[in-house]
Design a protein around this motif. Sequence first.
Motif, short mmCIF file in Angstrom:
data_model
loop_
_atom_site.label_atom_id
_atom_site.label_comp_id
_atom_site.label_asym_id
_atom_site.label_seq_id
_atom_site.Cartn_x
_atom_site.Cartn_y
_atom_site.Cartn_z
N SER A 111 60.74 6.55 52.88
CA SER A 111 60.28 6.96 51.54
C SER A 111 59.65 5.76 50.82
CB SER A 111 61.44 7.49 50.73
OG SER A 111 61.97 8.67 51.31
N PHE A 112 58.59 6.01 50.09
CA PHE A 112 57.91 5.02 49.25
C PHE A 112 57.21 3.93 50.06
CE2 PHE A 112 62.12 6.10 47.31
CZ PHE A 112 61.67 7.18 46.56
N ALA A 113 56.95 4.17 51.34
CA ALA A 113 56.31 3.15 52.19
C ALA A 113 54.95 2.72 51.65
CB ALA A 113 56.18 3.67 53.62
N ASP A 114 54.15 3.67 51.21
CA ASP A 114 52.83 3.33 50.67
C ASP A 114 52.93 2.61 49.33
OD1 ASP A 114 51.61 4.45 52.87
OD2 ASP A 114 51.28 6.40 51.91
N LEU A 115 53.85 3.07 48.50
CA LEU A 115 53.97 2.49 47.16
C LEU A 115 54.42 1.04 47.18
CD1 LEU A 115 55.71 5.46 45.30
CD2 LEU A 115 53.32 4.79 45.14
N LYS A 116 55.31 0.70 48.10
CA LYS A 116 55.89 -0.65 48.09
C LYS A 116 54.93 -1.72 48.63
CE LYS A 116 58.41 -0.40 52.49
NZ LYS A 116 59.76 -0.39 53.10
N LYS A 117 53.79 -1.31 49.17
CA LYS A 117 52.81 -2.29 49.66
C LYS A 117 52.32 -3.17 48.52
CE LYS A 117 51.08 0.59 53.47
NZ LYS A 117 49.93 1.36 53.98
N ASP A 118 52.14 -2.58 47.35
CA ASP A 118 51.58 -3.32 46.22
C ASP A 118 52.50 -3.38 45.01
OD1 ASP A 118 49.03 -3.69 47.53
OD2 ASP A 118 48.65 -1.57 47.13
N HIS A 119 53.73 -2.91 45.17
CA HIS A 119 54.64 -2.86 44.02
C HIS A 119 56.06 -3.24 44.41
CE1 HIS A 119 51.42 0.07 43.07
NE2 HIS A 119 51.53 -0.40 41.85
N GLN A 120 56.79 -3.72 43.41
CA GLN A 120 58.23 -3.85 43.52
C GLN A 120 58.83 -2.58 42.94
OE1 GLN A 120 59.99 -6.42 44.95
NE2 GLN A 120 61.85 -5.20 44.69
N ILE A 121 59.64 -1.89 43.71
CA ILE A 121 60.15 -0.59 43.31
C ILE A 121 61.61 -0.69 42.88
CG2 ILE A 121 60.70 1.74 44.14
CD1 ILE A 121 58.30 1.50 46.02
N TYR A 122 61.93 -0.01 41.79
CA TYR A 122 63.30 0.05 41.31
C TYR A 122 63.75 1.51 41.30
CZ TYR A 122 63.09 -4.81 39.91
OH TYR A 122 62.98 -6.18 39.92
N LEU A 123 64.83 1.77 42.02
CA LEU A 123 65.43 3.09 42.06
C LEU A 123 66.72 3.07 41.26
CD1 LEU A 123 65.14 3.90 45.88
CD2 LEU A 123 63.68 4.78 44.07
N PHE A 124 66.98 4.12 40.51
CA PHE A 124 68.22 4.15 39.73
C PHE A 124 68.56 5.58 39.35
CE2 PHE A 124 64.52 2.95 37.30
CZ PHE A 124 64.49 3.83 36.24
#
Length: 234
Positions: A153-166
């Motif tokens: 999940s979120f493989a494409d998004l994390k290429k250019d971003h730091q992701i925070y899940l909560f």
Amino acid sequence: MILCLETATPSCSVALVHKGEVLACEEDPKGQNHSEKITLFIDKVMKTAGISYNDLDAVAVSMGPGSYTGLRIGVSTAKGLCYAVSKPLIAVETLHAMAFGGLSVISTEHSERRNLLLIPSIDARRMEVYAAIFDENINKIKDTEAIIIDENSFADLKKDHQIYLFGDGADKCAELFENDDKITVIKEFHCSAKYMNVIAQRKLDAKDFVDVAYFEPFYLKDFIPGTPTVKGLK
């Protein structure tokens, strides 16, 4: 002056907000007896702030998605108050408010707030969650949906971003991302009425109200009856 109610998840909370600032807040994340707690919490915050119900300008309620019964309790309580004291009703998207809360608890090492993505999530049972995606300025870039979380999940998004899940939806899948330096899970993050402050104030200023008689929560999925596991929620 806005009374904010949050009952969409196992956390039950009430906050009193004045010009965007939280004057008082009562909450319990343990997930039991929302129907009993919410009126007590309302009474406590009103007394703490020394405010009468006639001093309110509006009542705001977390509109979902989330627990079917929890949302019904919050919305019915909010409507009852609005009818009793002739005040307008404000509906706040639960995940939108959570995004403000998530941003407030991100560590100061990311205080520049660039290239961040915030993904508040609510447990929808099994490995499914209700989630939406927001940028560092709390602009929604992906609408609320029910999704299945896995290690890809979120493989494409994390290429250019730091992701925070909560949120409790993130807690249950935290192990999937333990070794991923691009995805951070903020553990034990609870929904709170205090996170509704900014959105509720903006809606009050814009007179963005919902119809007290006809407003219904945003369930996202149809309710499926089952054996209750937590009193007052499932």
